[in-house]
Design a protein around this motif. Structure first.
Motif: not given
Length: 480
Positions: A166-186, A188-193
């Motif tokens: 599968g996809e191999v982890t990098t710290k940069e990729r982890l940071v990117e995934l976190i940034l892309n998970s931010q919700l409209e209200d500022g 973060f959540a496991m699920m929901g808006k």
């Protein structure tokens, strides 16, 4: 009251006089006051968990708080290491095939106690974190804690096992995934808006190392901080869903401490209350409850402990809680005893001699130990007396109940007997009355019969006499 409780009580009383700064009534603790709370919590945790083991409670988070504060002895670390090594050996390095946060949690604790997570009893616990597809199975939570674990000692991401495709982890990729998970209200959540306080605070903790070096991270974190500031309650604490909890408040304190945001920052003062006000609402003699007014809870205590450590390290300008590139320092827990006065006899012995601080502590510690033993004995005696008294009261109650029941039974029997006797008497009287009436009736009948017979007899006699008299008259007439 045990000596431990006396020590903690003294610490609380003393701390109430020495809280260094008050921001319009809000609690802002100085180094010394924070230490008092931390020593009390360290003592509380170790006393109730003398044998730390692998696990999310009583294990890794316990070791994180104690080790990063330094109120931990090598013997305590050795116990945890021994138990962890046995576990790792038993499962052959495979802690879980689904929950990869287990690897992250152990890597964090193992690094905190001065070890390297790439060699835990011969196993590299960082290796599973290289498998990004598996790390993502737990959603944002798995990604966040993988990043925290990898940055504890600035570890390089190892190569995954050769059979992983599968996809191999990098710290940069982890940071990117976190940034892309931010919700409209500022947030973060496991699920929901809608943003979640706990998850948002954890994200900030993971992104803290990049805050000053990455513009995108700074922008994201600033927005998340605004979200947390808006979610603060009037008492300074935080809610998890509809409920106020110590854990949510602890995560926010950890997050702002990792960013070096002061608890006196106007954004985190509500109704003249700071985040510390919110957290200390749950404090009880070294422990912390999960909800206000509840019982002391192990998870709440562990999270509150390491949150206070994060705050302590921020005001001391030490490495962040999760930056473990510094070395572990040891502070003996008996240092809290420095507030206890030495007896006059001890002072006389010490006077005029150059006695080291260690020796003074030894004298005090012996005294503490003696008082503690006495306290334990006293508590046992009190407990025994309580049990005996309780038993005596219960026995007495049972005895009285039996006595009362017996008395009631006797009373019942007496009433029944009296009623029975009364009924018999009434029956006898009734029967006697009937017999008398019957006798009277019979006598009347007999008298009536007798009268009839006498009347008949008299009638017959009259007739006979009448006939005789008539005959005599006739004879006399004839003779004449």
């Amino acid at each position: 009251m045990t000596m431990r409780k006396i020590i903690i009580l003294m610490a609380i009383i003393l701390s109430s006089f020495s809280i260094s700064t008050v921001c319009k009534g809000a609690i802002i603790l100085n180094e010394k006051d924070t230490e008092k709370y931390l020593y009390a919590s360290a003592d509380y945790i170790i006393e109730r968990n003398p044998n730390p083991d692998y696990g999310s409670i009583g294990g890794e988070w316990t070791m994180l708080g104690l080790a990063r504060f330094g109120a931990i002895e090598k013997s305590y670390i050795d116990k945890y290491e021994s138990n962890l090594h046995k576990k790792v050996q038993q499962v052959k390095g495979v802690l879980s095939q689904k929950k990869y946060t287990d690897y992250s949690r152990v890597c964090i604790a193992y690094s905190a106690i001065g070890n390297k997570a790439n060699n835990c009893n011969g196993y590299n616990l960082l290796k599973p974190l290289a498998e990004l597809d598996n790390v993502k199975k737990q959603g944002l939570n798995g990604i966040v804690y993988a990043l925290i674990a990898l940055n504890t000692k600035k570890y390089d991401v190892p190569k995954p096992d050769s059979d992983y495709d599968g996809e191999v982890t990098t710290k940069e990729r982890l940071v990117e995934l976190i940034l892309n998970s931010q919700l409209e209200d500022g947030g973060f959540a496991m699920m929901g808006k809608a943003g979640d306080v706990d998850m948002t605070a954890m994200v900030i903790q993971a992104l803290a190392p990049y805050y000053h070096s990455d513009g995108d991270v700074k922008k994201c974190v600033d927005y998340a901080v605004t979200f947390l500031a808006a979610k603060q309650c009037d008492d300074g604490g935080y809610k998890s869903g509809p409920y106020k909890t110590a854990e949510s408040t602890a995560q926010v304190l950890t997050a702002i401490s990792e960013l070096r945001i002061s608890v006196s920052d106007p954004r985190f003062i509500k109704n003249n209350k700071s985040v510390l006000d919110g957290l200390l609402e749950y404090y009880k003699l070294g422990g912390y409850s999960h909800t206000p007014g509840g019982n002391v809870n192990a998870m709440a205590t562990e999270q509150a402990m390491y949150a206070m450590v994060a705050y302590y390290r921020s005001i001391k300008n030490k490495n962040r809680l999760y930056d473990m590139t510094d070395h572990i320092t040891y502070k003996k827990i008996e240092e809290v005893n420095k507030d206890i006065k030495i007896s006059k006899s001890s002072k006389k012995k010490i006077k005029g001699k150059k006695v080291k601080i260690k020796k003074i502590k030894k004298v005090v510690f012996k005294k503490v130990k003696k008082i503690k033993k006495t306290g334990v004995k006293k508590e046992k005696t009190i407990e025994k007396t309580k049990k005996e008294t309780k038993k005596s009261i219960v026995d007495k109650k049972n005895k009285n109940k039996k006595k009362k029941a017996k008395k009631t039974e006797k009373k019942k029997d007496k009433i029944i007997e009296t009623t029975r006797n009364q009924n018999i008497t009434d029956l006898v009287e009734e029967t006697s009355s009937k017999i008398k009436t019957e006798k009277k009736t019979e006598k009347k009948a007999e008298d009536s019969d007798y009268s009839s017979i006498v009347a008949i007899f008299l009638g017959v006699l009259s007739c006979i006499l009448g006939i005789g008299i008539g005959k005599k008259r006739k004879d006399n007439e004839k003779t004449s």
